[in-house]
Design an enzyme around this catalytic site. Structure first.
Site, PDB file in Angstrom:
ATOM      1  NE  ARG A  86     -29.351  -2.309  -0.063  1.00  0.00           N
ATOM      2  CZ  ARG A  86     -30.028  -1.065  -0.040  1.00  0.00           C
ATOM      3  NH1 ARG A  86     -30.795  -0.749   1.288  1.00  0.00           N
ATOM      4  NH2 ARG A  86     -31.042  -0.229  -1.306  1.00  0.00           N
ATOM      5  CB  THR A  92     -37.415   1.167  -2.340  1.00  0.00           C
ATOM      6  OG1 THR A  92     -36.133   1.010  -2.108  1.00  0.00           O
ATOM      7  CG2 THR A  92     -37.365   2.378  -1.460  1.00  0.00           C
ATOM      8  NE  ARG A 103     -37.962  -1.671   1.928  1.00  0.00           N
ATOM      9  CZ  ARG A 103     -36.627  -1.958   1.910  1.00  0.00           C
ATOM     10  NH1 ARG A 103     -35.935  -1.494   0.543  1.00  0.00           N
ATOM     11  NH2 ARG A 103     -36.618  -0.401   2.805  1.00  0.00           N
ATOM     12  CG  ASN A 117     -39.579   0.194   2.872  1.00  0.00           C
ATOM     13  OD1 ASN A 117     -39.662   0.566   4.278  1.00  0.00           O
ATOM     14  ND2 ASN A 117     -38.974   1.036   2.132  1.00  0.00           N
ATOM     15  CG  HIS A 120     -32.308   0.636   7.095  1.00  0.00           C
ATOM     16  ND1 HIS A 120     -31.678   1.917   5.537  1.00  0.00           N
ATOM     17  CD2 HIS A 120     -31.193   1.274   7.460  1.00  0.00           C
ATOM     18  CE1 HIS A 120     -30.573   2.046   5.593  1.00  0.00           C
ATOM     19  NE2 HIS A 120     -29.834   1.790   6.991  1.00  0.00           N
ATOM     20  CD  GLU A 131     -26.848   2.757   7.432  1.00  0.00           C
ATOM     21  OE1 GLU A 131     -27.108   1.861   7.324  1.00  0.00           O
ATOM     22  OE2 GLU A 131     -27.260   3.488   6.143  1.00  0.00           O
TER      23      GLU A 131
HETATM   24  P1  DAT Z   1     -33.626   1.662   0.150  1.00  0.00           P
HETATM   25  O1  DAT Z   1     -34.599   1.540   1.955  1.00  0.00           O
HETATM   26  O2  DAT Z   1     -34.932   0.455  -0.034  1.00  0.00           O
HETATM   27  O3  DAT Z   1     -32.844   1.877   0.986  1.00  0.00           O
HETATM   28  P2  DAT Z   1     -33.922   4.538   0.538  1.00  0.00           P
HETATM   29  O4  DAT Z   1     -32.903   4.432   0.510  1.00  0.00           O
HETATM   30  O5  DAT Z   1     -33.601   5.120  -1.527  1.00  0.00           O
HETATM   31  O6  DAT Z   1     -34.513   3.846   0.528  1.00  0.00           O
HETATM   32  O7  DAT Z   1     -34.927   5.697   0.609  1.00  0.00           O
HETATM   33  C1  DAT Z   1     -35.035   5.523   2.488  1.00  0.00           C
HETATM   34  C2  DAT Z   1     -36.432   4.933   2.189  1.00  0.00           C
HETATM   35  O8  DAT Z   1     -37.578   6.225   2.175  1.00  0.00           O
HETATM   36  C3  DAT Z   1     -37.557   3.892   1.660  1.00  0.00           C
HETATM   37  O9  DAT Z   1     -36.914   3.276   2.926  1.00  0.00           O
HETATM   38  C4  DAT Z   1     -38.540   4.671   1.905  1.00  0.00           C
HETATM   39  C5  DAT Z   1     -38.515   6.124   1.826  1.00  0.00           C
HETATM   40  N1  DAT Z   1     -38.592   6.161   0.052  1.00  0.00           N
HETATM   41  C6  DAT Z   1     -37.717   6.408  -1.021  1.00  0.00           C
HETATM   42  N2  DAT Z   1     -38.259   6.934  -1.705  1.00  0.00           N
HETATM   43  C7  DAT Z   1     -39.132   6.937  -2.095  1.00  0.00           C
HETATM   44  C8  DAT Z   1     -40.035   8.011  -2.512  1.00  0.00           C
HETATM   45  N3  DAT Z   1     -39.758   8.139  -3.819  1.00  0.00           N
HETATM   46  N4  DAT Z   1     -41.202   8.217  -2.138  1.00  0.00           N
HETATM   47  C9  DAT Z   1     -41.292   7.930  -1.107  1.00  0.00           C
HETATM   48  N5  DAT Z   1     -40.903   7.727  -0.068  1.00  0.00           N
HETATM   49  C10 DAT Z   1     -39.777   6.914  -0.496  1.00  0.00           C
HETATM   50 MG    MG Z   2     -31.592   3.055   1.879  1.00  0.00          MG
END
Ligand code: DAT
Ligand code: MG
Length: 137
Positions: A86, A92, A103, A117, A120, A131
């Site tokens: 991470r 994100t 990213r 982005n 994952h 997962e």
């Molecule tokens: P991460 O992938 O950094 O763990 P997350 O689990 O909060 O982030 O969200 C999953 C995915 O959803 C993330 O990689 C991109 C998308 N995403 C998250 N928050 C978002 C937002 N506010 N607007 C648009 N896409 C979003």
């Molecule tokens: Mg996540």
């Protein structure tokens, strides 16, 4: 036992030809790739994988994006690999993700409802085990 994590190169990363660059960074950091496959996601897999985000405004755009092309799934192994990947991935939002991260270096905002982005990475030991079961069952 050495820690494991589940990572995905998302469809934007595969489509842009960045799988090799992303896996290069993982290997250069010193993590072992224990399993690797390219596959098409399914609505069933994604419903499980992204269950925590169901009901959010970006949920359906996220699912549609993840179905838009193949993904590359990998299991990585190494001490503190969950946190380590991470850190390699960066935050994100690609616009503000730190330079030096996947990213931050390779991603940008494309003006869509979902942030594309590139990768994952599991966020806890429990998520990783869950997962890995989803993507390598
Ligand atoms: P991460 O992938 O950094 O763990 P997350 O689990 O909060 O982030 O969200 C999953 C995915 O959803 C993330 O990689 C991109 C998308 N995403 C998250 N928050 C978002 C937002 N506010 N607007 C648009 N896409 C979003
Ligand atoms: Mg996540």
């Amino acid at each position: 036992m050495t820690e494991r994590t589940l990572i995905l190169v998302k469809p934007d990363g595969v489509q842009r030809g960045l799988t090799g660059e992303i896996l290069r960074r993982v290997e250069a950091k010193g993590y072992r790739i224990a399993a690797l496959q390219q596959l098409d996601a399914s609505t069933e897999k994604l419903a499980k994988h992204y269950a925590e985000h169901e009901g959010k405004s970006f949920y359906q755009p996220l699912v549609d994006f993840m179905l838009s092309g193949p993904v590359v799934a990998a299991v990585l192994e190494g001490d503190r690999v969950i946190e380590g990947f991470r850190s390699l991935a960066g935050s994100t939002e690609p616009t503000t993700a730190a330079p030096g991260t996947i990213r931050g270096d390779l991603g940008r905002d494309w003006g869509e409802k979902v942030q594309k982005n590139l990768v994952h990475g599991s966020d806890s030991v429990e998520s990783a085990e869950r997962e890995i079961d989803i993507w390598f069952s």
